[in-house]
Design a protein around this motif. Structure first.
Motif, PDB file in Angstrom:
ATOM      1  N   SER A 127       0.837  -1.206   0.000  1.00 16.76           N
ATOM      2  CA  SER A 127       0.000   0.000   0.000  1.00 16.76           C
ATOM      3  C   SER A 127       0.868   1.252   0.000  1.00 16.76           C
ATOM      4  N   GLY A 128       0.262   2.376  -0.313  1.00 17.41           N
ATOM      5  CA  GLY A 128       0.977   3.656  -0.327  1.00 17.41           C
ATOM      6  C   GLY A 128       0.604   4.457  -1.545  1.00 17.41           C
ATOM      7  N   GLU A 129       0.867   5.752  -1.461  1.00 19.29           N
ATOM      8  CA  GLU A 129       0.565   6.667  -2.561  1.00 19.29           C
ATOM      9  C   GLU A 129      -0.878   6.522  -3.040  1.00 19.29           C
ATOM     10  N   GLY A 130      -1.778   6.435  -2.060  1.00 22.99           N
ATOM     11  CA  GLY A 130      -3.205   6.379  -2.392  1.00 22.99           C
ATOM     12  C   GLY A 130      -3.705   5.008  -2.824  1.00 22.99           C
ATOM     13  N   LEU A 131      -2.806   4.018  -2.838  1.00 22.03           N
ATOM     14  CA  LEU A 131      -3.235   2.678  -3.255  1.00 22.03           C
ATOM     15  C   LEU A 131      -3.352   1.761  -2.038  1.00 22.03           C
TER      16      LEU A 131
END
Ligand SMILES: C[S@@+](CC[C@H](N)C(=O)[O-])C[C@H]1O[C@@H](n2cnc3c(N)ncnc32)[C@H](O)[C@@H]1O
Length: 365
Positions: A177-181
């Motif tokens: 996860s990360g950067e809006g994902l």
């Protein structure tokens, strides 16, 4: 829209979930699959053509044609016979796109389709001298896991358009996860924490006794997702083998005395055979024989040393959830027919992401 080679309607499900499409035609040669499509999207059976696409001549006018011809001819697992009649079915797809006067089309196939001569021919059809000369094509290689499906399934998607290019479908999930994902959906989340909780302990091996009339023929059904939570009787030696395989392991991890005699000579080969899935990862690609552990990595992820061990392949219901179906979808056919419909489907969450960019293009003038 019009769904060609509609199967159980996985692709239609995703397009309808997007919210701006209406299905007004479907073509599917397999009667049980056509009955499943109709049970979900065409209750009066009026727009479902249950026959060979070659005989589909009464083509309605639509905005979009969607579809994925059978992949056995293209898939690395199939024999890849270039003369295979199934390889020619893309031509029928092109014919119907033309006759329907569609503004866009979406053609789905296996990952390796992009390396076949048929793929080149499809692109040629949409080039200057081809039958679809007024279409521009874009090719996307998409993984269903990136769109919230609990399964790694990579597909080639060809989008043809007479009204300008589409944006790439926007990924919602990633391995980390990360950067809006969000992180990929694993099996624990899919089977235990999602809207459908599927008990790992299953004893039932039969579908309920029930038939429906589909265009004058009796077809087993209609079944709900929970009716599909059925297993098979594995023999004892198979269960002993499965018990030795921990999540992530496969047949190479069996002790010598449990190897199949015919396998002893083959010390290399498909490592997924007799594989066990992992709780916290998406499943590998589901195929039509997911109910046979000997055919791939299809053993249920529940495996504790000395604890509750689940020594069976995925049930049909679990496989359907892995393909992104939920309790709304109804099913028709025998156990084997429904397994084929599930294994062949486009995961609805992936189809929905594609539908979103197609709808944006069609409505943007
Ligand atoms: C890969 S599946 C399509 C799955 C579907 N797009 C979905 O999302 O559920 C291909 C389908 O094409 C059907 N089919 C094969 N040959 C056909 C033909 N000649 N005419 C119509 N349908 C055919 C098969 O029965 C199969 O259901």
């Amino acid at each position: 829209m019009l769904d060609l080679f509609a199967g159980c309607g996985g692709m239609t499900r995703g397009f309808l979930d997007e919210g701006r499409f209406m299905g007004i035609g479907a073509v599917e040669v397999d009667r049980a699959a056509a009955a499943t499509y109709a049970a979900n999207f065409d209750p009066d059976g009026r727009h479902t053509f249950a026959g060979d696409i070659a005989g589909y001549t009464d083509v309605p006018r639509v905005d979009v044609v969607i579809g994925g011809p059978p992949c056995q001819g293209f898939s690395a697992l199939g024999k890849r016979d270039p003369a295979d009649v199934r390889n020619q079915l893309w031509r029928e797809f092109v014919r119907v796109v033309r006759e329907s006067d569609a503004r866009m089309f979406v053609f789905e196939n296996v990952d390796r389709f992009a390396k076949t001569p048929e793929f080149q021919l499809l692109l040629q059809a949409a080039s200057e001298e081809g039958e679809l000369a007024d279409f521009d094509t874009q090719v996307f290689r998409l993984n269903a896991a990136d769109y919230g499906t609990p399964q790694k399934r990579i597909r080639t998607i060809v989008v043809g358009s007479r009204v300008g290019p589409v944006d790439a479908p926007r990924q919602t999930h990633a391995r980390t996860s990360g950067e809006g994902l969000e992180q990929w959906v694993g099996l624990r989340q899919a089977f235990l924490e999602g809207p459908v909780v599927l008990d790992a302990q299953v004893r039932e091996t039969w579908l309920p006794e029930s038939v429906v009339d589909f265009q004058g023929h009796e077809v087993p059904g209609t079944f709900k997702l929970r009716d599909l939570h059925i297993t098979r009787n594995h023999d004892l030696i198979s269960e002993v083998r499965y018990a030795h395989i921990a999540p992530g392991q496969g047949r190479f991890d069996l002790p010598d005395d449990l190897q199949y005699p015919c396998w002893r000579r083959h010390t290399r080969g498909a490592g997924d055979v007799l594989g066990r899935l992992k709780w916290d990862e998406p499943a590998v690609t589901i195929r039509t024989e997911f109910f046979r552990p000997e055919k791939g990595r299809f053993l249920h992820p529940q495996w504790e040393n000395g604890g509750d061990q689940v020594n069976r392949a995925l049930t049909h219901a679990e496989a359907a959830v892995v393909q992104g179906f939920d309790e709304r979808h109804l099913w028709c056919g025998t156990k084997a027919e429904i397994a084929r419909q599930i294994g062949n489907a486009v995961p609805p969450p992936l189809a929905r992401a594609i539908a979103d960019v197609v709808a944006r293009r069609l409505t943007s003038g």
